[in-house]
Write a protein that holds these residues in place. Structure first.
Motif, PDB file in Angstrom:
ATOM      1  N   ASN A  64       0.828  -1.203   0.000  1.00  0.00           N
ATOM      2  CA  ASN A  64       0.000   0.000   0.000  1.00  0.00           C
ATOM      3  C   ASN A  64       0.859   1.248   0.000  1.00  0.00           C
ATOM      4  O   ASN A  64       0.638   2.183  -0.789  1.00  0.00           O
ATOM      5  N   SER A  86       2.540   1.768  -3.293  1.00  0.00           N
ATOM      6  CA  SER A  86       1.680   2.276  -4.372  1.00  0.00           C
ATOM      7  C   SER A  86       1.265   3.716  -4.083  1.00  0.00           C
ATOM      8  O   SER A  86       1.221   4.560  -4.983  1.00  0.00           O
ATOM      9  N   GLU A  87       1.016   3.991  -2.822  1.00  0.00           N
ATOM     10  CA  GLU A  87       0.620   5.339  -2.468  1.00  0.00           C
ATOM     11  C   GLU A  87       1.750   6.310  -2.793  1.00  0.00           C
ATOM     12  O   GLU A  87       1.501   7.393  -3.335  1.00  0.00           O
ATOM     13  N   ARG A  88       2.938   5.864  -2.487  1.00  0.00           N
ATOM     14  CA  ARG A  88       4.084   6.726  -2.753  1.00  0.00           C
ATOM     15  C   ARG A  88       4.249   6.979  -4.238  1.00  0.00           C
ATOM     16  O   ARG A  88       4.454   8.130  -4.675  1.00  0.00           O
ATOM     17  N   GLU A  89       4.058   5.915  -4.949  1.00  0.00           N
ATOM     18  CA  GLU A  89       4.159   6.108  -6.401  1.00  0.00           C
ATOM     19  C   GLU A  89       3.119   7.091  -6.892  1.00  0.00           C
ATOM     20  O   GLU A  89       3.402   8.013  -7.704  1.00  0.00           O
ATOM     21  N   GLN A  90       1.887   6.888  -6.319  1.00  0.00           N
ATOM     22  CA  GLN A  90       0.804   7.799  -6.726  1.00  0.00           C
ATOM     23  C   GLN A  90       1.156   9.223  -6.354  1.00  0.00           C
ATOM     24  O   GLN A  90       0.993  10.155  -7.156  1.00  0.00           O
ATOM     25  N   THR A  91       1.670   9.378  -5.142  1.00  0.00           N
ATOM     26  CA  THR A  91       2.021  10.716  -4.686  1.00  0.00           C
ATOM     27  C   THR A  91       3.089  11.323  -5.595  1.00  0.00           C
ATOM     28  O   THR A  91       2.994  12.507  -6.001  1.00  0.00           O
ATOM     29  N   LYS A  97       3.678  10.609  -8.606  1.00  0.00           N
ATOM     30  CA  LYS A  97       3.075  10.977  -9.903  1.00  0.00           C
ATOM     31  C   LYS A  97       2.325  12.286  -9.792  1.00  0.00           C
ATOM     32  O   LYS A  97       2.476  13.215 -10.624  1.00  0.00           O
ATOM     33  N   ALA A  98       1.515  12.367  -8.719  1.00  0.00           N
ATOM     34  CA  ALA A  98       0.713  13.577  -8.530  1.00  0.00           C
ATOM     35  C   ALA A  98       1.614  14.783  -8.382  1.00  0.00           C
ATOM     36  O   ALA A  98       1.369  15.844  -9.000  1.00  0.00           O
ATOM     37  N   SER A 109       3.125  15.810 -11.623  1.00  0.00           N
ATOM     38  CA  SER A 109       2.230  16.572 -12.501  1.00  0.00           C
ATOM     39  C   SER A 109       2.002  17.968 -11.932  1.00  0.00           C
ATOM     40  O   SER A 109       1.979  18.981 -12.672  1.00  0.00           O
TER      41      SER A 109
END
Lengths: 221, 167
Positions: B109, B112-117, B119-120, B123
């Motif tokens: 988790n 993945s959250e870190r990756e999402q962060t 990415k966010a 951007s």
């Protein structure tokens, strides 16, 4: 004095030209009556459990005499013991009855002879009963046939000695006591009476039954 | 004085009678009582012996039963201990597994959250950079030289990059 020694005829049964019943027989009747009466009184309400003092004394006396005879003759001759006890009691009473003013029956030769004849029959009977008649006949020739006459004589000698020992002792002590009483009637006869009337009388009763038992034992071998 | 006569016969009869009477009234009852007592005592002793034997037998039986029960109870306790140990082991292993699973899923988790962060953030940084660039370009075009604009841009982007690394 001689009057005292004689056994008087108390009364005469008027049959067969008169049978004289002597003093000794009458005294024996009295003794019998007293003894039977006392027995009935003493033996009344005996208890198996919790015996009274009277019963304990009675039992220890009878038991002691029985043990004595069992010791002499062995337990297999128990059937003769009541007779021996009877004779012992009768002799004991008769020998000391002069204390009560009676003439002792054992001073009469007829009484001692009768007792001796009874003993003789009892002795021979016990031998025959134990080992059979054949053995009884044969035992006269043992260990060697030459003694047979003596052994046959013994049948009579044994009761004769019993009879005469008893008769002589009682008559002798009776005579001595009468003489003593004649010479010194006060105080002096007391210790002599203890010896001749009580001790000697009881001793002779003991000796008579003891020898009878011993002879029976001997005859049964 | 020394004569045998018919009184001898009388005396014999007397003796026999006396014998029978005394036997009946004196000797027999007394010996009977004594024998009865002896029998009673012997019976009592026998009885006591029997009772004692029985008691000993019962005692032995009880002892056996007691020791059996003791063994049984020890066995039960042992079994229970074994079972409890097995249960404990099972529970501990299960818990360990569960904890491992939870840790794993948490790691995943977090990853993945870190990756999402990231990415966010990327951007956003890109947006910011664009906005900043626009702003700078629009503001500074008139006042400053090109060199300065680039420097400012680079500074701001570098700051943003450092911030995202600290997350």
């Amino acid at each position: 004095m001689l009057e005292e020694l004689n056994c008087n005829i108390v009364f005469t049964i008027p049959v067969f030209g008169g049978i004289g019943v002597s003093e000794s027989v009458v005294v024996t009747w009295i003794i019998m009556a007293v003894m039977v009466l006392l027995s009935i009184i003493f033996v009344r309400n005996l208890r198996v459990e919790n015996p009274g003092r009277k019963q304990i004394v009675l039992e220890s006396v009878i038991g002691g005499v029985q043990d004595f005879f069992v010791g002499v003759m062995g337990a297999e001759n128990k059937r003769y013991i009541p007779y021996l006890i009877t004779v012992a009691l009768y002799l004991g009473v008769s020998n000391i009855i002069s204390l009560f003013g009676f003439k002792p029956p054992t001073k009469d030769l007829n009484v001692t002879a009768a007792l001796a004849i009874m003993s003789m029959f009892l002795i021979e009977y016990s031998g025959i009963h134990k080992n059979g008649f054949k053995h009884w006949v044969k035992h006269f020739a043992e260990p060697v046939p030459i003694v047979a006459p003596i052994l046959v004589l013994e049948i009579l000698i044994r009761p004769l000695s019993l009879c005469m020992r008893l008769f002589g002792n009682i008559l002798g002590s009776f005579v001595i006591m009468e003489l003593l009483k004649l010479i010194i009637p006060v105080l002096v006869p007391v210790p002599f009476s203890f010896y001749f009337d009580i001790f000697d009388g009881l001793l002779q009763a003991y000796v008579f039954v003891f020898l009878t038992a011993l002879f029976m034992n001997e005859e049964q071998e | 004085m020394l004569q045998l006569n018919v009184n001898l016969l009388f005396t014999i009869i007397n003796l026999v009678v006396l014998y029978l009477l005394l036997k009946k009234f004196l000797i027999k009852p007394v010996t009977d009582v004594m024998e009865k007592r002896e029998k009673l005592i012997a019976d009592g002793l026998n009885h006591a012996n029997e009772a004692q034997e029985e008691a000993l037998k019962m005692k032995q039986e009880y002892k056996d039963a007691l020791s059996g029960a003791r063994e049984e109870s020890a066995e039960i306790v042992e079994k229970a201990q074994v079972r409890a140990k097995a249960e404990y082991d099972r529970i501990v292993t299960e818990a360990g597994e569960k904890a491992g699973n939870i840790m794993n899923s948490a790691k995943i988790n977090i990853q993945s959250e870190r990756e999402q962060t990231i990415k966010a953030l990327q951007s956003e940084i890109a947006g910011l950079a664009m906005a900043a660039a626009e702003k700078i370009v629009s503001e500074k075009t008139e006042n400053q030289g090109n060199q300065e604009i680039y420097n400012q841009f680079l500074e701001e982007v570098g700051d943003a990059h450092e911030d995202s690394d600290n997350d």
